[in-house]
Design a protein around this motif. Sequence first.
Motif, short mmCIF file in Angstrom:
data_model
loop_
_atom_site.label_atom_id
_atom_site.label_comp_id
_atom_site.label_asym_id
_atom_site.label_seq_id
_atom_site.Cartn_x
_atom_site.Cartn_y
_atom_site.Cartn_z
N MET A 1 0.84 -1.19 0.00
CA MET A 1 0.00 0.00 0.00
C MET A 1 0.88 1.24 0.00
O MET A 1 2.03 1.19 0.41
CB MET A 1 -0.93 -0.02 1.23
N ILE A 2 0.32 2.37 -0.48
CA ILE A 2 1.07 3.62 -0.52
C ILE A 2 0.91 4.36 0.81
O ILE A 2 0.08 3.98 1.65
CB ILE A 2 0.59 4.51 -1.69
N ILE A 3 1.68 5.42 0.97
CA ILE A 3 1.71 6.10 2.27
C ILE A 3 0.36 6.71 2.64
O ILE A 3 0.00 6.79 3.82
CB ILE A 3 2.83 7.17 2.30
N LYS A 4 -0.42 7.13 1.63
CA LYS A 4 -1.74 7.70 1.93
C LYS A 4 -2.62 6.66 2.61
O LYS A 4 -3.36 6.97 3.55
CB LYS A 4 -2.39 8.20 0.65
N GLY A 11 -3.94 6.36 11.27
CA GLY A 11 -4.41 7.61 11.85
C GLY A 11 -3.28 8.58 12.13
O GLY A 11 -3.48 9.62 12.76
N LEU A 12 -2.08 8.28 11.65
CA LEU A 12 -0.91 9.13 11.85
C LEU A 12 -0.64 9.97 10.61
O LEU A 12 -1.04 9.61 9.51
CB LEU A 12 0.32 8.28 12.18
N SER A 13 0.06 11.06 10.81
CA SER A 13 0.38 11.94 9.69
C SER A 13 1.55 11.39 8.88
O SER A 13 2.34 10.58 9.37
CB SER A 13 0.73 13.34 10.19
N ARG A 14 1.66 11.87 7.67
CA ARG A 14 2.76 11.46 6.80
C ARG A 14 4.11 11.82 7.41
O ARG A 14 5.07 11.05 7.29
CB ARG A 14 2.60 12.12 5.43
N SER A 15 4.18 12.99 8.04
CA SER A 15 5.46 13.42 8.62
C SER A 15 5.91 12.47 9.72
O SER A 15 7.12 12.20 9.86
CB SER A 15 5.33 14.85 9.16
N ASN A 16 4.97 11.94 10.51
CA ASN A 16 5.33 10.96 11.54
C ASN A 16 5.89 9.70 10.92
O ASN A 16 6.92 9.16 11.37
CB ASN A 16 4.12 10.61 12.39
N ASN A 31 9.02 -0.01 -4.96
CA ASN A 31 8.60 -0.58 -6.25
C ASN A 31 9.71 -0.33 -7.26
O ASN A 31 10.11 0.81 -7.50
CB ASN A 31 7.30 0.09 -6.70
N VAL A 32 10.21 -1.40 -7.86
CA VAL A 32 11.34 -1.27 -8.80
C VAL A 32 10.94 -0.51 -10.06
O VAL A 32 11.80 0.02 -10.77
CB VAL A 32 11.88 -2.66 -9.18
N ASN A 33 9.65 -0.45 -10.35
CA ASN A 33 9.19 0.21 -11.58
C ASN A 33 9.07 1.73 -11.41
O ASN A 33 9.46 2.50 -12.30
CB ASN A 33 7.85 -0.36 -12.04
N ASN A 34 8.53 2.18 -10.29
CA ASN A 34 8.33 3.61 -10.11
C ASN A 34 9.09 4.22 -8.93
O ASN A 34 9.09 5.44 -8.75
CB ASN A 34 6.83 3.93 -9.97
N GLY A 35 9.75 3.38 -8.14
CA GLY A 35 10.55 3.89 -7.01
C GLY A 35 9.74 4.28 -5.80
O GLY A 35 10.30 4.75 -4.80
N TYR A 36 8.41 4.10 -5.84
CA TYR A 36 7.57 4.48 -4.72
C TYR A 36 7.72 3.48 -3.57
O TYR A 36 7.95 2.29 -3.80
CB TYR A 36 6.09 4.54 -5.13
N ARG A 37 7.54 3.97 -2.36
CA ARG A 37 7.56 3.08 -1.20
C ARG A 37 6.28 2.27 -1.17
O ARG A 37 5.19 2.79 -1.41
CB ARG A 37 7.69 3.89 0.10
N GLU A 38 6.42 1.00 -0.83
CA GLU A 38 5.25 0.12 -0.70
C GLU A 38 5.26 -0.48 0.69
O GLU A 38 6.18 -1.19 1.08
CB GLU A 38 5.29 -0.98 -1.78
#
Length: 277
Positions: A1-4, A11-16, A31-38
């Motif tokens: 899942m993505i950070i959102k 229930g925590l903020s992204r900064s936390n 993700n090796v394709n887009n570099g996003y954290r999973e």
Amino acid sequence: MIIKEVEEKTGLSRSNIRFYEKEKLIAPDRNVNNGYREYSEQDVEKIKKIAFLRTLNISIEEIRKILVQEIGLYEIISNQIKILDIQIEELQLAKAICSKMLQSDNLNINNLKVEQYADNIDDYWNKYHKVFKLDSISFICMWGGFITWGLITALCLIVAAFIYPILPEQIPIQWSEGKVMSSVAKKFIFAYPLSCIIIRFILKPFIRRWLQINVFDSESITNYITNFMCFVALSVEIFTILFIAGILEHVTIILFIDTAIFMGILFWSLSKKGDRI
């Protein structure tokens, strides 16, 4: 899942969440394709556990030790109860004294008699020696402040701008036994104020992470150290000018003085008991 999605699940903020990543308490896959954290369900559960322990006033460093099983959770919680008991006792005493003070019909700083609320003044100071010890290093906060950094950086820039027109085309940057080992164009004089900016905004986070101080305010100590590094940059800048003018030959003299001042004041403050006013 993505950070959102993690934000929604925890229930925590992204900064936390990013902070826990920065502290290497969690390490989501990319993700090796887009570099996003999973993030996995295990990551989500770990984030909730970390956040929960933080609400119990358990430090990041202690949580890190728990996660790598360097220390058991039971041991940490047992120790935390002892710490909280001490804090509760101190707060209850402070509350009782405040209540007693409010019983006075004319309470103000002019007629305040400390002995009226502290039966044995020496024992009372001893009980709060930690507070006075923190007060004894309050200069660290002052030296490490943004204003101090700004003054050092501004002075670096003013010195560079003032001396630049009369500098030779080449200025020394390395010395050995009073002789120049290497030189650069005179515009390098502006590298000293630039280094203050780099130290404050780029190097500072790495120093803070390395220190991991829990006894005193790690942010203040980090600022104190980085500001002193800026002070060293200013000292070397001034030495360069004095060297060109033939007044000083050995940069080690300046660096030795800087180190002596830094270590002397720091050790004095940390060793100061601060159990008397």
